[in-house]
Design a protein around this motif. Sequence first.
Motif: not given
Length: 517
Positions: A147, A152, A154, A171, A418, A420, A422, A436, A441
Motif C-alpha cells: 500500500a 491497492d 490491504q 486490479d 488504490g 485513498d 472507500k 472508490d 473513482r
Amino acid sequence: MPTPYWDAGVPLRRHGRLHGHTSCDVAIVGGGITGLTAAYLLTRAGRKVALLERSALDSVDTGATTAHLTCVTDTRLSELVSAFGRDHAQAVWDAGLAAIAIINDIVRTEGIECHFAWVPGYLHAPVNAQAGEQDIDDLRREADTAADLGFDAQFIDRAPLVNQPAIEFMDQARFHPRLYLKGLIAAIERAGGRLYEDSPVEDIEDDPLVVVTPDGRVDCRHVIIATHNPIPGKAGFLRTTLLQTKLALYSSYAIGGQVQRGRVPDALFWDTGDPYRYLRIDRQNGHDMVIYGGEDHKTGQAEDTAARFDTLSAALRALVPGITVTNQWSGQVIETSDGLPYIGEIAPRQFLATGFSGNGMTFGTLGAVMAVDAIDERRNPWHELFDVDRTKIRGGLWDYLRENKDYPYYLIRDRFAGPDGKSVRAIRRGSGMVLDLNGHRVAAYRNDDGAVSMKSAVCTHMGCYVHWNSAEGTWDCPCHGSRFQATGEVLAGPATEPLEELDVKSEGKSQKSKVST
C-alpha cells in the motif's frame, strides 16, 4: 503427456515449416506468449516478421500455464525492497501491472473473446495449518509495504473460500490463454506476419545476422529469442551458456474440475507455503472450471511425479467438497537467483527474455514490449532492472517515477493504484481524498462547513487520475500538470474542462456533488 485444460475445444490452425531462404526485419524464435506478443506488436508497427517455432504454436510452457495475471511476484515485495530499494521494488510490480494493462488493451483492440476479467488476488496463509501470530504479522507488514508503494492492497482477517488471514490485492486479472493467443495469431497474420511451425532453430549466425533451421535460413536485422529456456547461437554462445547456469528449472503441476457457477469466488489465490499452491477459475457458460496448482520441485529431482497430482486432488477436494477432477497437466517454471527475469540483449541485435518464475503471462508480455522498445530504440523504464548483465541495484539513487514519467504506462499508472479510501466519513474538514464509491473513482472534498463536493477523479485532459494536494488544497494531475480547485473547477491547464459531475451511491444513500453530511 497430459493435455492442459486450455487445449480442449480450442484448436489452432497448423502452420507449415520453413523451407528455403527468406528475409525479414525481425526473426522471432519461439511461439509462446513472448514471441507471439512481440510478433503482434511489431507487425502492427509495420515491421516484417518471421516467427519460428520448434513444434506447434502455444504447445509447450505457455500452453501449460494456469494464467494468473498478477503483479504479485514469487519473491515477496518486502524482500525486493530489501534487495533493490523501494523504487526498484515498485518498478518490478509496476512491470506486472503494465503487462496486464497491455493484455487488456490488446483484448479490447482486437475484440478477442478470451474470458478476460479484472479480479482480486489473495495471498493467504495455507489452508491446512493454523496461522500463527508471526504469519499474520508478516502478512500485515507485506500489505502495508504494498500500500505504501501505491498498490491497492490491504490485510484482511479472512479471505473468501480459504477462510484464512490474507492480503487482498485489487486490479489483478485472469484470462483463457489459448483463446487469447488464437486472437493474436489471427491479428499477426492479418498484418502480414509469417508463422512457421516444426522449424527448430539450430543456430544464430552473426555478421550478417541469420537464423538457421534444418530446411531454411532467415536473414534479418534483429532476433528475439523467446524460447522458455534460451538457445545459444554462435554470437552469444558463451553468454547464453553462462546465463543458463543462473537459471533453476522447476516442474509445477495443475489440475482442474467443474463446479456450479459462482460456487468458487472469481479471484486469484496463492498461499504462503513453500512450495506454494494456487487457484483460480475459468468462467464457462453454465459452470466454472476450478484450476488448482502447485507441488513444485526441481525438474528431474522427484521420482513419483504422479503422486503430485494425487496430493493436489486431495487438497482440492478438501477445499471444494464434491468436485471431480477432470484434467491434469504439468509445466515448467524458471527461477533466477534474485527473483527477477532476465530481459535484454544477449548479443548485438539479439534480444532475450527468460526466468519469469510464477509470472510467465505478465513477464512474457513485458519481455515482448521491452524487445520492441529496444528494436525501436525507445527508452524503457525496466531496461536496467531486468538487464541480462545486471548487478544488484540498491537504494535511493534512482528517482524511478520522475525518470520514467513520459513512458506510456506512467500516463495511466494511477488507474492501477488504490484509492485513498472507500468512505466519505474518512474525509476531514478542509481536505480531500480520492474514494472508490460503487465502482467510481471520486475526487471528494469536505469544506470547512462540512459540505462534501464529489467530482470524477479523472483528469479532463488525457484521463489520468488526479491527486489531492494537501498543501495547496487542489486536485493535481501527475501526468501533465493540470490543476483543479477543490470543487473541480480548472485552476491551470492543459485541461480546459472542469472535473465531471458525479451521481453515486455511497453508504446507503444517494450523494451528488455539494452534498452535506
